[in-house]
Design a protein around this motif. Sequence first.
Motif, PDB file in Angstrom:
ATOM      1  N   GLU A  47       0.847  -1.194   0.000  1.00 43.25           N
ATOM      2  CA  GLU A  47       0.000   0.000   0.000  1.00 43.25           C
ATOM      3  C   GLU A  47       0.883   1.245   0.000  1.00 43.25           C
ATOM      4  O   GLU A  47       2.043   1.206   0.398  1.00 43.25           O
ATOM      5  N   VAL A  48       0.317   2.349  -0.481  1.00 48.13           N
ATOM      6  CA  VAL A  48       1.089   3.581  -0.566  1.00 48.13           C
ATOM      7  C   VAL A  48       0.180   4.769  -0.253  1.00 48.13           C
ATOM      8  O   VAL A  48      -1.010   4.762  -0.564  1.00 48.13           O
ATOM      9  N   TYR A  49       0.758   5.773   0.424  1.00 50.80           N
ATOM     10  CA  TYR A  49       0.076   7.026   0.745  1.00 50.80           C
ATOM     11  C   TYR A  49       0.808   8.167   0.055  1.00 50.80           C
ATOM     12  O   TYR A  49       2.033   8.240   0.108  1.00 50.80           O
ATOM     13  N   TYR A  50       0.058   9.064  -0.559  1.00 52.22           N
ATOM     14  CA  TYR A  50       0.616  10.284  -1.138  1.00 52.22           C
ATOM     15  C   TYR A  50      -0.066  11.476  -0.473  1.00 52.22           C
ATOM     16  O   TYR A  50      -1.293  11.493  -0.320  1.00 52.22           O
ATOM     17  N   HIS A  51       0.723  12.477  -0.088  1.00 46.47           N
ATOM     18  CA  HIS A  51       0.206  13.683   0.555  1.00 46.47           C
ATOM     19  C   HIS A  51       0.549  14.891  -0.306  1.00 46.47           C
ATOM     20  O   HIS A  51       1.697  15.051  -0.732  1.00 46.47           O
ATOM     21  N   ASP A  52      -0.438  15.738  -0.555  1.00 40.02           N
ATOM     22  CA  ASP A  52      -0.265  16.936  -1.371  1.00 40.02           C
ATOM     23  C   ASP A  52      -0.780  18.143  -0.583  1.00 40.02           C
ATOM     24  O   ASP A  52      -1.702  18.032   0.214  1.00 40.02           O
ATOM     25  N   LEU A  53      -0.187  19.296  -0.839  1.00 40.88           N
ATOM     26  CA  LEU A  53      -0.587  20.536  -0.181  1.00 40.88           C
ATOM     27  C   LEU A  53      -0.678  21.623  -1.245  1.00 40.88           C
ATOM     28  O   LEU A  53       0.218  21.749  -2.088  1.00 40.88           O
ATOM     29  N   VAL A  54      -1.761  22.394  -1.224  1.00 37.74           N
ATOM     30  CA  VAL A  54      -1.927  23.489  -2.181  1.00 37.74           C
ATOM     31  C   VAL A  54      -2.493  24.708  -1.462  1.00 37.74           C
ATOM     32  O   VAL A  54      -3.347  24.576  -0.581  1.00 37.74           O
ATOM     33  N   GLY A  55      -1.994  25.872  -1.810  1.00 35.84           N
ATOM     34  CA  GLY A  55      -2.467  27.116  -1.216  1.00 35.84           C
ATOM     35  C   GLY A  55      -2.741  28.158  -2.288  1.00 35.84           C
ATOM     36  O   GLY A  55      -2.060  28.198  -3.320  1.00 35.84           O
ATOM     37  N   ASN A  56      -3.736  28.998  -2.047  1.00 34.52           N
ATOM     38  CA  ASN A  56      -4.103  30.087  -2.962  1.00 34.52           C
ATOM     39  C   ASN A  56      -4.153  31.398  -2.193  1.00 34.52           C
ATOM     40  O   ASN A  56      -4.581  31.431  -1.046  1.00 34.52           O
ATOM     41  N   TYR A  57      -3.728  32.455  -2.861  1.00 33.89           N
ATOM     42  CA  TYR A  57      -3.858  33.794  -2.300  1.00 33.89           C
ATOM     43  C   TYR A  57      -4.353  34.712  -3.413  1.00 33.89           C
ATOM     44  O   TYR A  57      -3.788  34.737  -4.514  1.00 33.89           O
ATOM     45  N   THR A  58      -5.432  35.446  -3.140  1.00 30.60           N
ATOM     46  CA  THR A  58      -6.013  36.356  -4.130  1.00 30.60           C
ATOM     47  C   THR A  58      -5.769  37.793  -3.696  1.00 30.60           C
ATOM     48  O   THR A  58      -6.030  38.163  -2.547  1.00 30.60           O
ATOM     49  N   TRP A  59      -5.267  38.584  -4.647  1.00 33.06           N
ATOM     50  CA  TRP A  59      -5.026  40.009  -4.407  1.00 33.06           C
ATOM     51  C   TRP A  59      -5.517  40.751  -5.636  1.00 33.06           C
ATOM     52  O   TRP A  59      -5.011  40.527  -6.739  1.00 33.06           O
ATOM     53  N   ASN A  60      -6.519  41.595  -5.460  1.00 34.56           N
ATOM     54  CA  ASN A  60      -7.168  42.303  -6.565  1.00 34.56           C
ATOM     55  C   ASN A  60      -7.618  41.299  -7.624  1.00 34.56           C
ATOM     56  O   ASN A  60      -8.398  40.427  -7.349  1.00 34.56           O
ATOM     57  N   ALA A  61      -7.097  41.401  -8.841  1.00 34.20           N
ATOM     58  CA  ALA A  61      -7.518  40.509  -9.921  1.00 34.20           C
ATOM     59  C   ALA A  61      -6.612  39.283 -10.056  1.00 34.20           C
ATOM     60  O   ALA A  61      -6.803  38.467 -10.943  1.00 34.20           O
ATOM     61  N   PHE A  62      -5.617  39.146  -9.189  1.00 36.31           N
ATOM     62  CA  PHE A  62      -4.637  38.065  -9.315  1.00 36.31           C
ATOM     63  C   PHE A  62      -4.845  36.990  -8.247  1.00 36.31           C
ATOM     64  O   PHE A  62      -5.099  37.288  -7.089  1.00 36.31           O
ATOM     65  N   THR A  63      -4.698  35.759  -8.660  1.00 35.55           N
ATOM     66  CA  THR A  63      -4.689  34.626  -7.738  1.00 35.55           C
ATOM     67  C   THR A  63      -3.378  33.881  -7.928  1.00 35.55           C
ATOM     68  O   THR A  63      -3.047  33.452  -9.040  1.00 35.55           O
ATOM     69  N   THR A  65      -1.157  30.620  -6.846  1.00 31.18           N
ATOM     70  CA  THR A  65      -1.316  29.266  -6.322  1.00 31.18           C
ATOM     71  C   THR A  65       0.057  28.629  -6.175  1.00 31.18           C
ATOM     72  O   THR A  65       0.900  28.733  -7.074  1.00 31.18           O
ATOM     73  N   LEU A  66       0.279  27.985  -5.047  1.00 25.73           N
ATOM     74  CA  LEU A  66       1.535  27.276  -4.789  1.00 25.73           C
ATOM     75  C   LEU A  66       1.173  25.892  -4.272  1.00 25.73           C
ATOM     76  O   LEU A  66       0.307  25.762  -3.400  1.00 25.73           O
ATOM     77  N   GLY A  67       1.821  24.872  -4.813  1.00 23.45           N
ATOM     78  CA  GLY A  67       1.503  23.512  -4.396  1.00 23.45           C
ATOM     79  C   GLY A  67       2.739  22.642  -4.274  1.00 23.45           C
ATOM     80  O   GLY A  67       3.767  22.903  -4.892  1.00 23.45           O
ATOM     81  N   VAL A  68       2.620  21.616  -3.462  1.00 30.25           N
ATOM     82  CA  VAL A  68       3.656  20.592  -3.327  1.00 30.25           C
ATOM     83  C   VAL A  68       2.939  19.249  -3.436  1.00 30.25           C
ATOM     84  O   VAL A  68       2.061  18.949  -2.631  1.00 30.25           O
ATOM     85  N   ASP A  69       3.281  18.480  -4.447  1.00 30.75           N
ATOM     86  CA  ASP A  69       2.710  17.148  -4.618  1.00 30.75           C
ATOM     87  C   ASP A  69       3.683  16.115  -4.073  1.00 30.75           C
ATOM     88  O   ASP A  69       4.896  16.248  -4.234  1.00 30.75           O
ATOM     89  N   ASN A  70       3.167  15.074  -3.469  1.00 30.81           N
ATOM     90  CA  ASN A  70       3.960  13.994  -2.883  1.00 30.81           C
ATOM     91  C   ASN A  70       4.978  14.565  -1.891  1.00 30.81           C
ATOM     92  O   ASN A  70       6.184  14.381  -2.023  1.00 30.81           O
ATOM     93  N   ILE A  71       4.486  15.255  -0.892  1.00 30.06           N
ATOM     94  CA  ILE A  71       5.321  15.959   0.089  1.00 30.06           C
ATOM     95  C   ILE A  71       6.367  15.043   0.713  1.00 30.06           C
ATOM     96  O   ILE A  71       7.516  15.441   0.906  1.00 30.06           O
ATOM     97  N   THR A  72       5.993  13.824   1.031  1.00 33.58           N
ATOM     98  CA  THR A  72       6.920  12.908   1.710  1.00 33.58           C
ATOM     99  C   THR A  72       7.855  12.190   0.740  1.00 33.58           C
ATOM    100  O   THR A  72       8.647  11.354   1.158  1.00 33.58           O
ATOM    101  N   ASP A  73       7.785  12.524  -0.550  1.00 34.07           N
ATOM    102  CA  ASP A  73       8.637  11.920  -1.584  1.00 34.07           C
ATOM    103  C   ASP A  73       8.533  10.399  -1.556  1.00 34.07           C
ATOM    104  O   ASP A  73       9.528   9.685  -1.623  1.00 34.07           O
TER     105      ASP A  73
END
Length: 107
Positions: A47-63, A65-73
């Motif tokens: 069995e295998v577990y994958y952990h991902d993290l994603v964040g968004n920040y909106t300022w005026n008309a811009f969003t 996004t920053l993400g890390v997929d498979n955090i634990t490698d």
Amino acid sequence: VFPEWRYNTSVGLSAENWSVAWNMRWIDEVDDLYRPAALTNLGSADEVYYHDLVGNYTWNAFTVTLGVDNITDEEPPTFHSGFTMTTAPGFYDTVGRRVWAGVKMSL
């Protein structure tokens, strides 16, 4: 590759102009039913577990996004599957940890 169980779950937190989410993917152990028994004894994958993290920040008309997929490698499980890489590359994460970003402008 047909695991008996497979789960995806997500937990998020958000406010007025930002959000963050944690995603977890779990794949149960898998038996390779089509492997030639004379070729190898690697007939199952753990069995295998994958952990991902994603964040968004909106300022005026811009969003932003920053993400890390498979955090634990997490490495994909090794077993004979008839595919290359001694795993099932379309099913398991064969790339490893990766960081990505994006910017979107809304008009």
